[in-house]
Design a protein around this motif. Structure first.
Motif, PDB file in Angstrom:
ATOM      1  N   ARG A 179       0.826  -1.217   0.000  1.00  0.00           N
ATOM      2  CA  ARG A 179       0.000   0.000   0.000  1.00  0.00           C
ATOM      3  C   ARG A 179       0.857   1.264   0.000  1.00  0.00           C
ATOM      4  N   GLN A 180       2.124   1.163   0.412  1.00  0.00           N
ATOM      5  CA  GLN A 180       2.993   2.338   0.397  1.00  0.00           C
ATOM      6  C   GLN A 180       3.304   2.803  -1.027  1.00  0.00           C
ATOM      7  N   TYR A 181       3.103   1.927  -2.012  1.00  0.00           N
ATOM      8  CA  TYR A 181       3.337   2.303  -3.403  1.00  0.00           C
ATOM      9  C   TYR A 181       2.127   3.023  -4.019  1.00  0.00           C
ATOM     10  N   LEU A 182       1.040   3.107  -3.283  1.00  0.00           N
ATOM     11  CA  LEU A 182      -0.193   3.702  -3.786  1.00  0.00           C
ATOM     12  C   LEU A 182      -0.387   5.100  -3.208  1.00  0.00           C
ATOM     13  N   GLN A 186      -2.726   7.854  -1.322  1.00  0.00           N
ATOM     14  CA  GLN A 186      -3.570   7.624  -0.150  1.00  0.00           C
ATOM     15  C   GLN A 186      -4.962   7.153  -0.551  1.00  0.00           C
ATOM     16  N   SER A 216      -5.887   5.696  -3.382  1.00  0.00           N
ATOM     17  CA  SER A 216      -5.818   4.377  -3.995  1.00  0.00           C
ATOM     18  C   SER A 216      -5.564   3.300  -2.957  1.00  0.00           C
ATOM     19  N   SER A 217      -4.778   3.615  -1.921  1.00  0.00           N
ATOM     20  CA  SER A 217      -4.494   2.644  -0.868  1.00  0.00           C
ATOM     21  C   SER A 217      -5.758   2.242  -0.127  1.00  0.00           C
ATOM     22  N   TRP A 246      -7.981   0.059  -2.767  1.00  0.00           N
ATOM     23  CA  TRP A 246      -7.450  -1.195  -3.325  1.00  0.00           C
ATOM     24  C   TRP A 246      -7.804  -2.397  -2.462  1.00  0.00           C
ATOM     25  N   ARG A 263       3.906   7.436  -7.499  1.00  0.00           N
ATOM     26  CA  ARG A 263       2.997   6.539  -6.784  1.00  0.00           C
ATOM     27  C   ARG A 263       1.863   6.131  -7.721  1.00  0.00           C
TER      28      ARG A 263
END
Length: 572
Positions: free
Chosen positions: A84-87, A89, A91-92, A95, A157
């Motif tokens: 989730r750190q790759y998304l 906020q 999108s996290s 997802w 991101r």
């Protein structure tokens, strides 16, 4: 911005670096203070693997961010916290990684004509949906996952990404396992496995949710569940306390169910949790209150992995014989059929009824004790007959207009000269196919189908839908199993495994074990000139036939049994 990025050889190398194998035993305590429980660790095998993925790297380009995001998708701990750190906020939050898993042989990131939009291009091996239902896919199956990126505080991101994860095939085999959940045949006599794939550390809850969701599509209508449609978990967990799996269900449905239905629910869960070593028993609960289930003997436990008798039917000296204890003998009360040149016989598992084809495979005959043989159907290219537990004998072949038909007849108990009940099925998924093998499973709810279309062979398992009295009514759209070769025959070995091969009188033949619980077939020892297969109870009871006689599988080889018989087949 870079062009097409690295292939997954780099991905595999990164995974090898971040894989940490836990060496401690993960069993649930079987004693302790009241109320202490562990939730998702039930059934976690010793040395259960955990992936610690790499967090986003400063200055990484869009392609690297996408690759690293999907590598991080192997780290399911803490609700995929690292991935989730790759998304972004937003999108996290949106997802949902558990909606599906795409398992790939190779992958790469490719750009599109739209700025900051990329495709993760996969060569898929299989996909797994939210209920753990896996679909095996042939090599060369492609899928593109679109990803839209944006910059957040100067770092790339992912702003938009479909739900689900994508992981390499080697990783999938490590962190996922195949687990049968169980349903009943329509009479509640037999337990029928429905194999699902779950993360090995999250099996108890996943199994329960899948069971409540009902059978896989290929089994719908062929099996039944003790759980009424719509019944759900009252809380999103299945704790295991001192060996007891506490299944908290919607109160109204559970309380209003009869004791018989509750006992069947409990039994269905207990069967499903058989693979979980730390689950000793099952408790049904409503709003966390224990619901008493009385076992007064009115409900018999279902038979799992039904055995067949330790004998075979075969042909010797142009007549039907019994092969038992490595000796040939007559079939009790069965008249000679030598004038009909019998081949490829089958015997009912519930009566003394037998069936066979003629030498040209153009006529199906049945014979019952005390009566002469009778012709059931005549057409070109019939498949070997196969009996089910309802005493129906099955075959397949072209109909009058050339369309593929599946035929079932019930000769047992029919007076000489009377019409034999019969059913003709024309499932649309068999259109244009030539059926080489049609074998009923031991519990009678499924069939192994090997068919050919345009020179391409498919090995499939279909569900059998019946009327209330057991009469066949339809076949479900099947699942397809992957094999290394192009088999033309197969047999059931147990309730989750079949053995298949392409017979040849002149070449070495390598049979394969194909299991619903494995992603790849298991080759058996090759043997010259194998032309037929039969199987009893389990992989140790697989027999092959060549011009030299009948052989039994023994370790990594074949042991000669006897000569003088052909076309052996266990009941079914």
């Amino acid at each position: 911005m870079r062009g097409a990025s690295k292939l997954t050889s780099l991905a595999a190398a990164l995974l090898a670096l971040v894989l940490v194998v836990l060496t401690s035993c993960a069993q649930i305590p079987r004693s302790g203070p009241v109320g202490k429980s562990t939730d998702e660790s039930a059934g976690k095998p010793n040395n259960a693997p955990v992936f610690f993925p790499v967090a986003p790297r400063s200055g990484a380009g869009p392609e690297s961010v996408i690759e690293d995001f999907y590598l991080a998708g192997s780290g399911y701990e803490d609700d995929y916290a690292v991935a989730r750190q790759y998304l972004t906020q937003a999108s996290s939050v949106k997802w949902k990684p558990d909606q599906r898993v795409l398992v790939f042989r190779s992958a790469r990131v490719v750009g599109t004509a739209v700025e900051n939009v990329f495709n993760y291009e996969l060569d898929l091996a299989y996909s797994v949906d939210a209920d753990g239902i896996a679909t095996q896919l042939p090599e060369g199956t492609k899928e593109n996952i679109p990803a839209t990126l944006t910059k957040v505080d100067g770092e790339w991101r992912i702003a938009e990404i479909p739900d689900g994860t994508a992981i390499p095939e080697e990783t999938f085999k490590v962190i996922y396992g195949a687990y049968p959940i169980y349903f009943y045949d329509p009479t509640y006599t037999y337990a029928v496995p429905d194999v699902r794939w779950f993360i090995k550390k999250k099996t108890v809850k996943a199994m329960t949710s899948a069971l409540l969701g009902g059978p896989a599509p290929y089994l719908k209508g062929a099996v039944v569940s003790a759980f009424p449609s719509g019944m759900k978990l009252a809380r999103e967990s299945v704790p295991v306390v001192s060996g007891a799996a506490q299944v908290d269900l919607s109160a109204k449905d559970l309380v209003e169910a009869s004791n018989e239905d509750r006992l069947r629910m409990q039994t269905q869960l207990a069967l499903t949790f058989r693979s979980q070593p730390d689950v000793i028993n099952v408790e049904l609960r409503a709003n966390q209150d224990l619901v008493r289930v009385e076992d007064n003997g009115s409900v018999l436990p279902p038979v799992r992995d039904k055995d067949v008798p330790a004998r075979q039917i075969a042909v010797s000296n142009n007549d039907l014989v019994r092969l038992e204890n490595n000796k040939l003998g007559p079939l009790p009360d069965i008249k000679s059929v030598s004038a009909l040149s019998p081949r490829l016989p089958a015997e009912s598992p519930v009566s003394q009824t037998a069936a066979f084809l003629n030498a040209g495979r153009t006529t199906l005959y049945s014979i019952v004790p005390g009566q002469p043989a009778r012709a059931l159907t005549t057409r070109s290219g019939l498949s070997r007959p196969s009996f089910g537990r309802y005493d129906w004998v099955w075959t397949a072949g072209p109909g009058a207009n050339g369309a593929t038909e599946v035929l079932a007849y019930r000769p047992a108990g029919i007076a000489e000269g009377a019409n034999v009940p019969g059913v003709t099925l024309t499932p649309s998924w068999l259109a244009g196919r030539k059926v080489k093998e049609f074998r009923i499973s031991r519990e009678g709810t499924r069939a192994l189908v090997i068919s050919e279309l345009n020179g391409k062979t498919s090995v499939q398992v279909t569900g059998i839908i019946r009327t209330g009295d057991g009469t066949p009514r339809d076949l479900t759209v099947p699942i397809t199993l992957q094999t290394a070769h192009e088999p033309d025959q197969g047999v059931w070995v147990n309730d989750t495994t079949v053995a298949v091969m392409k017979g040849s009188a002149s070449e070495s033949v390598t049979p394969e074990l194909v299991s619903l619980t494995s992603a790849a077939p298991q080759p058996l020892a090759p043997w010259p000139g194998l032309t037929a297969l039969s199987a009893g109870n389990g992989p140790a009871e697989i027999f092959g036939q060549s011009a030299e006689g009948i052989f039994q599988r023994l370790g990594n080889g074949w042991s000669p049994q006897l000569k003088g018989a052909v076309d052996p087949s266990f009941a079914g």
